[in-house]
Design a protein around this motif. Sequence first.
Motif, PDB file in Angstrom:
ATOM      1  N   GLU A  62     -61.085  38.329  82.781  1.00  0.00           N
ATOM      2  CA  GLU A  62     -61.519  37.409  81.733  1.00  0.00           C
ATOM      3  C   GLU A  62     -61.089  35.978  82.043  1.00  0.00           C
ATOM      4  OE1 GLU A  62     -61.098  36.862  76.876  1.00  0.00           O
ATOM      5  OE2 GLU A  62     -60.212  38.606  77.887  1.00  0.00           O
ATOM      6  N   GLN A  63     -61.956  35.041  81.750  1.00  0.00           N
ATOM      7  CA  GLN A  63     -61.668  33.633  82.012  1.00  0.00           C
ATOM      8  C   GLN A  63     -60.536  33.122  81.120  1.00  0.00           C
ATOM      9  OE1 GLN A  63     -65.571  31.880  81.442  1.00  0.00           O
ATOM     10  NE2 GLN A  63     -65.911  31.799  83.640  1.00  0.00           N
ATOM     11  N   VAL A  64     -59.860  32.085  81.590  1.00  0.00           N
ATOM     12  CA  VAL A  64     -58.705  31.527  80.890  1.00  0.00           C
ATOM     13  C   VAL A  64     -58.981  30.067  80.550  1.00  0.00           C
ATOM     14  CG1 VAL A  64     -56.246  30.944  81.077  1.00  0.00           C
ATOM     15  CG2 VAL A  64     -57.109  33.081  82.083  1.00  0.00           C
ATOM     16  N   LEU A  65     -58.588  29.670  79.348  1.00  0.00           N
ATOM     17  CA  LEU A  65     -58.680  28.266  78.965  1.00  0.00           C
ATOM     18  C   LEU A  65     -57.396  27.588  79.452  1.00  0.00           C
ATOM     19  CD1 LEU A  65     -60.384  26.138  77.462  1.00  0.00           C
ATOM     20  CD2 LEU A  65     -59.140  26.737  75.372  1.00  0.00           C
ATOM     21  N   TRP A  66     -57.456  27.010  80.664  1.00  0.00           N
ATOM     22  CA  TRP A  66     -56.259  26.507  81.324  1.00  0.00           C
ATOM     23  C   TRP A  66     -55.648  25.308  80.614  1.00  0.00           C
ATOM     24  CZ3 TRP A  66     -54.375  29.738  84.723  1.00  0.00           C
ATOM     25  CH2 TRP A  66     -55.258  30.620  85.378  1.00  0.00           C
ATOM     26  N   LEU A  67     -56.449  24.569  79.875  1.00  0.00           N
ATOM     27  CA  LEU A  67     -55.938  23.391  79.197  1.00  0.00           C
ATOM     28  C   LEU A  67     -55.777  23.625  77.697  1.00  0.00           C
ATOM     29  CD1 LEU A  67     -57.876  20.564  81.085  1.00  0.00           C
ATOM     30  CD2 LEU A  67     -55.529  21.365  81.445  1.00  0.00           C
ATOM     31  N   SER A  68     -55.487  24.880  77.323  1.00  0.00           N
ATOM     32  CA  SER A  68     -55.158  25.174  75.928  1.00  0.00           C
ATOM     33  C   SER A  68     -53.754  24.659  75.633  1.00  0.00           C
ATOM     34  CB  SER A  68     -55.233  26.682  75.672  1.00  0.00           C
ATOM     35  OG  SER A  68     -54.224  27.354  76.422  1.00  0.00           O
ATOM     36  N   GLU A  69     -53.378  24.652  74.374  1.00  0.00           N
ATOM     37  CA  GLU A  69     -52.080  24.091  73.994  1.00  0.00           C
ATOM     38  C   GLU A  69     -50.914  24.840  74.628  1.00  0.00           C
ATOM     39  OE1 GLU A  69     -49.892  22.407  69.958  1.00  0.00           O
ATOM     40  OE2 GLU A  69     -51.976  23.081  69.927  1.00  0.00           O
ATOM     41  N   SER A  70     -51.102  26.125  74.877  1.00  0.00           N
ATOM     42  CA  SER A  70     -50.011  26.923  75.457  1.00  0.00           C
ATOM     43  C   SER A  70     -49.915  26.769  76.973  1.00  0.00           C
ATOM     44  CB  SER A  70     -50.200  28.401  75.104  1.00  0.00           C
ATOM     45  OG  SER A  70     -51.445  28.873  75.600  1.00  0.00           O
ATOM     46  N   ASN A  71     -51.008  26.349  77.623  1.00  0.00           N
ATOM     47  CA  ASN A  71     -51.035  26.269  79.085  1.00  0.00           C
ATOM     48  C   ASN A  71     -51.092  24.846  79.643  1.00  0.00           C
ATOM     49  OD1 ASN A  71     -51.164  29.118  79.307  1.00  0.00           O
ATOM     50  ND2 ASN A  71     -53.388  29.075  79.027  1.00  0.00           N
ATOM     51  N   ALA A  72     -51.503  23.885  78.826  1.00  0.00           N
ATOM     52  CA  ALA A  72     -51.877  22.564  79.343  1.00  0.00           C
ATOM     53  C   ALA A  72     -50.729  21.833  80.042  1.00  0.00           C
ATOM     54  CB  ALA A  72     -52.431  21.702  78.207  1.00  0.00           C
ATOM     55  N   LEU A  73     -49.541  21.857  79.444  1.00  0.00           N
ATOM     56  CA  LEU A  73     -48.440  21.092  80.036  1.00  0.00           C
ATOM     57  C   LEU A  73     -48.067  21.635  81.410  1.00  0.00           C
ATOM     58  CD1 LEU A  73     -46.568  18.698  79.510  1.00  0.00           C
ATOM     59  CD2 LEU A  73     -44.888  20.306  78.582  1.00  0.00           C
ATOM     60  N   LYS A  74     -48.059  22.958  81.543  1.00  0.00           N
ATOM     61  CA  LYS A  74     -47.760  23.558  82.855  1.00  0.00           C
ATOM     62  C   LYS A  74     -48.891  23.258  83.836  1.00  0.00           C
ATOM     63  CE  LYS A  74     -44.964  27.337  80.966  1.00  0.00           C
ATOM     64  NZ  LYS A  74     -45.043  26.874  79.552  1.00  0.00           N
TER      65      LYS A  74
ATOM     66  N   GLN B  46     -53.726  15.318  75.301  1.00  0.00           N
ATOM     67  CA  GLN B  46     -54.010  16.247  74.208  1.00  0.00           C
ATOM     68  C   GLN B  46     -53.433  17.633  74.512  1.00  0.00           C
ATOM     69  OE1 GLN B  46     -58.283  16.044  73.913  1.00  0.00           O
ATOM     70  NE2 GLN B  46     -58.277  13.969  73.079  1.00  0.00           N
ATOM     71  N   ASN B  47     -53.453  18.492  73.482  1.00  0.00           N
ATOM     72  CA  ASN B  47     -52.995  19.877  73.608  1.00  0.00           C
ATOM     73  C   ASN B  47     -51.543  19.983  74.108  1.00  0.00           C
ATOM     74  OD1 ASN B  47     -55.501  20.803  72.744  1.00  0.00           O
ATOM     75  ND2 ASN B  47     -56.296  20.966  74.825  1.00  0.00           N
ATOM     76  N   GLY B  48     -50.686  19.142  73.536  1.00  0.00           N
ATOM     77  CA  GLY B  48     -49.271  19.249  73.866  1.00  0.00           C
ATOM     78  C   GLY B  48     -48.909  18.711  75.232  1.00  0.00           C
ATOM     79  N   THR B  49     -49.665  17.734  75.742  1.00  0.00           N
ATOM     80  CA  THR B  49     -49.342  17.157  77.054  1.00  0.00           C
ATOM     81  C   THR B  49     -48.973  15.676  76.965  1.00  0.00           C
ATOM     82  OG1 THR B  49     -51.665  16.606  77.513  1.00  0.00           O
ATOM     83  CG2 THR B  49     -50.869  18.771  78.253  1.00  0.00           C
ATOM     84  N   GLU B  50     -48.794  15.176  75.754  1.00  0.00           N
ATOM     85  CA  GLU B  50     -48.432  13.764  75.607  1.00  0.00           C
ATOM     86  C   GLU B  50     -47.061  13.513  76.222  1.00  0.00           C
ATOM     87  OE1 GLU B  50     -50.163  10.878  75.035  1.00  0.00           O
ATOM     88  OE2 GLU B  50     -50.427  11.249  72.876  1.00  0.00           O
ATOM     89  N   VAL B  51     -46.989  12.548  77.113  1.00  0.00           N
ATOM     90  CA  VAL B  51     -45.713  12.139  77.709  1.00  0.00           C
ATOM     91  C   VAL B  51     -45.471  10.673  77.352  1.00  0.00           C
ATOM     92  CG1 VAL B  51     -45.785  13.822  79.589  1.00  0.00           C
ATOM     93  CG2 VAL B  51     -46.831  11.562  79.905  1.00  0.00           C
ATOM     94  N   LEU B  52     -44.312  10.161  77.713  1.00  0.00           N
ATOM     95  CA  LEU B  52     -43.965   8.796  77.321  1.00  0.00           C
ATOM     96  C   LEU B  52     -44.955   7.772  77.864  1.00  0.00           C
ATOM     97  CD1 LEU B  52     -40.079   8.960  77.716  1.00  0.00           C
ATOM     98  CD2 LEU B  52     -41.372   8.762  75.583  1.00  0.00           C
ATOM     99  N   GLY B  53     -45.405   7.977  79.106  1.00  0.00           N
ATOM    100  CA  GLY B  53     -46.341   7.039  79.706  1.00  0.00           C
ATOM    101  C   GLY B  53     -47.664   6.963  78.967  1.00  0.00           C
ATOM    102  N   THR B  54     -48.240   8.116  78.610  1.00  0.00           N
ATOM    103  CA  THR B  54     -49.528   8.127  77.909  1.00  0.00           C
ATOM    104  C   THR B  54     -49.373   7.658  76.464  1.00  0.00           C
ATOM    105  OG1 THR B  54     -49.215  10.483  77.360  1.00  0.00           O
ATOM    106  CG2 THR B  54     -50.477   9.967  79.343  1.00  0.00           C
ATOM    107  N   TYR B  55     -48.259   8.005  75.827  1.00  0.00           N
ATOM    108  CA  TYR B  55     -48.044   7.585  74.444  1.00  0.00           C
ATOM    109  C   TYR B  55     -47.874   6.060  74.367  1.00  0.00           C
ATOM    110  CZ  TYR B  55     -46.329   7.642  69.643  1.00  0.00           C
ATOM    111  OH  TYR B  55     -46.178   7.430  68.286  1.00  0.00           O
ATOM    112  N   MET B  56     -47.133   5.501  75.306  1.00  0.00           N
ATOM    113  CA  MET B  56     -46.959   4.051  75.352  1.00  0.00           C
ATOM    114  C   MET B  56     -48.303   3.362  75.582  1.00  0.00           C
ATOM    115  SD  MET B  56     -46.676   1.359  77.796  1.00  0.00           S
ATOM    116  CE  MET B  56     -46.074   2.087  79.314  1.00  0.00           C
ATOM    117  N   TYR B  57     -49.132   3.931  76.474  1.00  0.00           N
ATOM    118  CA  TYR B  57     -50.448   3.357  76.764  1.00  0.00           C
ATOM    119  C   TYR B  57     -51.336   3.383  75.515  1.00  0.00           C
ATOM    120  CZ  TYR B  57     -55.113   2.896  78.808  1.00  0.00           C
ATOM    121  OH  TYR B  57     -56.395   2.496  79.080  1.00  0.00           O
TER     122      TYR B  57
END
Length: 285
Positions: free
Chosen positions: A140-152, A233-244
């Motif tokens: 089965e296909q995986v949603l790689w950029l879901s909230e649980s997987n996106a940061l990794k 998005q999906n739990g991947t916000e880091v300081l660089g993107t938030y500042m931007y």
Amino acid sequence: MKGDRKYIFIFLFPMALLMSVFLYYPFFKSMYLSFFRTKGFFEKRFVGWDNYKRMVSDELLGASTLHTLEIMLYVIVFQVGIALLLAVLVSNITKFQGFFRTVFFFPVVISGTAISLLFVLIYNYNFGLLNGLLGAFGIEQVLWLSESNALKAVSIPTVWHYVGFYFVLFLTAMSKIPADYYEAAKLEGITGFKKTVKLTIPLILSDIKVVITLAITGTMKVFEFIWVISRGQNGTEVLGTYMYKKAIVDQNFGYGSAIAIYMVIFGILLAVLANRLLKSEEITY
């Protein structure tokens, strides 16, 4: 002697000018703007420490900090770890070292944006490489950029991009170790993995400390991989993107500048802490 000083000044002046224009001026300008509430380029009002007080209660800033720290952990463990492993393996071979240097270093010279676009295609749910491979095996296909997987998922290209840079640093450090040390170790029966642990790593410990410090400060600047792949998005916000987002997207330059100053101070504190934790007597040879 005075003539030498003149030539030293001539050669140093262009670099000093560039650093002043593109490094020191923006930093002090950001420090200045951090005490203002701004709206666009022309509206600003002095608010003192209000931007910094706002940061204390900003939950998104706290989440961005935690995400940055998580990526930092992956970078230290995997980026530095893989680079050290590759350097140990390559240092033990006599042929094709130049080839391996080129192959492992090659990703460093590729644009981070280009690598990010490549991983966008790899992670795509409908026609991406990973889901194509899973589909070929009936999985089965995986949603790689879901909230649980996106940061990794966004951490993988971040880690991969600079493995080659640290690999070259480690390999260069290992090449400086006198061959006599290894010959003496061989006579003592110290070979293979034991040689790496008891001889090689202790002798390049100062280089490992420098690489870890570079990895920590480098993670504070992570931006393009996150922005291109997930837009934070999906739990991947880091300081660089938030500042931007605050400074450029929302045009709140005051608060964005305060976040930038926070990033600088936080990065320095982490680097100092890492140096303290890794502090040990350096072995000279």
